[in-house]
Structures are given as C-alpha cells and as structure tokens.
Design a protein around this motif. Structure first.
Motif, PDB file in Angstrom:
ATOM      1  N   TYR A  38      -9.957 -12.038  62.663  1.00 12.27           N
ATOM      2  CA  TYR A  38      -8.899 -11.380  61.888  1.00 12.27           C
ATOM      3  C   TYR A  38      -9.250  -9.906  61.667  1.00 12.27           C
ATOM      4  N   TRP A  64      -6.870  -7.743  59.268  1.00  8.93           N
ATOM      5  CA  TRP A  64      -6.992  -8.116  57.854  1.00  8.93           C
ATOM      6  C   TRP A  64      -8.301  -7.593  57.268  1.00  8.93           C
ATOM      7  N   CYS A  73      -8.833  -4.829  54.267  1.00 11.97           N
ATOM      8  CA  CYS A  73      -9.672  -5.083  53.090  1.00 11.97           C
ATOM      9  C   CYS A  73     -10.745  -4.014  52.939  1.00 11.97           C
ATOM     10  N   LYS A  92     -10.803  -9.896  50.116  1.00 12.45           N
ATOM     11  CA  LYS A  92     -11.472 -10.526  51.257  1.00 12.45           C
ATOM     12  C   LYS A  92     -12.079 -11.877  50.893  1.00 12.45           C
ATOM     13  N   THR A 118      -5.610 -12.952  46.529  1.00 15.06           N
ATOM     14  CA  THR A 118      -4.720 -11.803  46.702  1.00 15.06           C
ATOM     15  C   THR A 118      -4.436 -11.061  45.402  1.00 15.06           C
ATOM     16  N   LEU A 132      -0.479  -4.478  50.935  1.00 15.90           N
ATOM     17  CA  LEU A 132      -0.494  -5.233  52.192  1.00 15.90           C
ATOM     18  C   LEU A 132       0.917  -5.422  52.732  1.00 15.90           C
ATOM     19  N   LEU A 152      -1.410  -7.211  62.044  1.00 17.21           N
ATOM     20  CA  LEU A 152      -1.838  -7.626  60.710  1.00 17.21           C
ATOM     21  C   LEU A 152      -0.895  -8.699  60.164  1.00 17.21           C
ATOM     22  N   GLU A 197      -1.710 -11.987  61.853  1.00 19.67           N
ATOM     23  CA  GLU A 197      -2.954 -12.572  61.345  1.00 19.67           C
ATOM     24  C   GLU A 197      -2.716 -13.233  59.985  1.00 19.67           C
ATOM     25  N   TRP A 198      -1.966 -12.568  59.140  1.00 17.06           N
ATOM     26  CA  TRP A 198      -1.658 -13.089  57.806  1.00 17.06           C
ATOM     27  C   TRP A 198      -0.905 -14.412  57.904  1.00 17.06           C
TER      28      TRP A 198
END
Length: 255
Positions: A21, A24, A28, A50, A139, A148, A158, A161-162
């Motif tokens: 990831y 991400w 972070c 993270k 989060t 984000l 991104l 990935e999320w």
C-alpha cells in the motif's frame, strides 16, 4: 478459537506493508510530519496515522454480544499521548483490557447509556460485550479523514488501495464474527450494517442494526438520515429501543 483469531493479526501484519500500500503509507508519512517523533502534539486533537486495531476487548467466554462499529477513532479523546499508546498496544494482539466500556470516549459513554436505560441485566451484558470495527485502520472520528478524502479525488491509486484495505478488513471481520458466533451481533452505523442484513443469521445469532452513538455532549444536530425524529433525544431513545429488540430476539433478556 483464540488461536484462530490471533492468526488474523499475523495475516494482517503480513499484508499491511508499505510495499503493498505505497500510496497510503506515503500519505501517512506526509500527514505525520506535523506530529514529530512523538507522534502527537500538545493541544492538537489527533495523532499520527497508520496504526490499526482489530479487537477492542478481550474475548469473553460467554460470547453473548459482539458490537461492530465503523472505524477506530481516538481511544482517549483529549489525551493524544495516551490514545496513541492504546492503539499501539491494540495492534499487537487480542487485548487483556476492555477499551469499549472504559468510558474514556464519548462513543463508549453514549453506548453504555443505551444499555443502562434497559436495566441492570443489560448493563452487565454490555460490560461483557466483544468489540470490533468493520474497518481496522485508525482514522480518527471521520472515515476517511478529510485530508485523505481530498487527496483521493486526484490520486486514484490511493483511492484503490483504500478500497482494497476496507474490503479485506470487512471480509476478515465477518470471519472473526462467525468464529466467535455470539448470540447477538449489534451493527452500529450504515457502513457496519452492510456486513449482514438485520435478522436471524444461519449461524444462529441475531443481527441487530442500530444507529451509532451521537456524541450527546456536543448537542449534535440531527443528520438528514434521521429527519424523521423530532429531536436528538428522540433518536437516542430509538437507539435504546433497537438494542432492546436485539437483546430480546437473541434471548439474552426478557422485558
């Protein structure tokens, strides 16, 4: 059973890497610069991102209730040093303590109040409830965090990935639920309620949907989803009614 659940901690640590990831982790790392080496800053609400937490409580042998929320917020609002310490401990494995019922967050205090309205037996059941979220990444109060959300509008890698992280967490959350096989599964928030429809599950447990706690001390206004209610107090009473229904349907209480 605990041995099987511990394997999910190992499996998640295996996949939750910068290699898998990169976008991400890059987000972070950039976000966390503001907090320095300590990971938090005095007077700032929030700490470094993270981290993750799977279970928020130990696994009680009674296995009566599992409570599933949306995402991990700050565990000790108002004390980011302690909040960061808690989440760092939680990602190591099944906790010995109970961070769902500690009353250190508004979420916990409000959730407890719904059970207390229903009487002493319900209050005791809450004390033994097993807590987890459908998304394990911490989060803060908002999921995804505002920064984000903005970044994902232009960074599609991104965003992807999320999405993959959420799908993996939700899949493994369902597997953990069915391993524990509680009598009552209480799903709080719309995102958590997508895990299972309300009603009797094939495993024998009752699935109860209920709106998430509303953080009463902030006197939060009703959201559009709940305009059918005349006031926040009326919505709060509705939540207690929903929990009562779940307790009765699962055979945990008779009122």
């Amino acid at each position: 059973m605990e041995k099987d659940i511990k394997e999910y901690y190992s499996k998640f640590k295996e996949i939750y890497t910068e290699e898998n990831y990169p976008e991400w982790f890059a987000f972070c790392n950039d976000h966390n610069k503001q907090f320095g080496d300590e990971g938090y800053k005095l007077g700032v609400s929030g700490h470094e991102l993270k981290h993750f937490a799977i279970l928020q409580t130990k696994i009680y042998e009674e296995k009566e209730i599992m409570i599933v929320g949306n995402n991990n917020s700050w565990f000790v609002p108002g004390n980011m040093r302690e909040s960061l310490k808690v989440v760092k401990g939680l990602k190591k494995g099944i906790p010995e303590d109970n961070f769902l019922t500690k009353d250190e967050s508004d979420y916990s205090r409000d959730l407890r109040s719904y059970f207390e309205i229903l009487g002493e037996d319900s209050k005791k059941l809450f004390e033994r409830a097993i807590g987890i979220n459908r998304f394990w990444i911490q989060t803060g109060p908002k999921c995804p965090p505002t920064e984000l959300e903005i970044e994902m509008k232009s960074n599609f890698a991104l965003k992807n990935e999320w999405k993959i992280l959420q799908e993996k967490c939700e899949k493994w959350t369902r597997e953990i639920i069915e391993l524990i096989n509680p009598q009552l599964l209480l799903l709080l928030s719309g995102a958590a309620q997508k895990l299972y429809p309300e009603g009797s599950h094939n495993n024998g447990f009752w699935v109860q949907h209920c709106p998430a706690p509303s953080f009463k001390r902030y006197k939060q206004k009703l959201k559009p989803d709940y305009f059918e209610f005349k006031s926040l107090d009326e919505l709060e009473k509705f939540k207690a009614i929903k929990i009562k229904n779940g307790l009765e349907k699962s055979g945990l209480i008779w009122i």
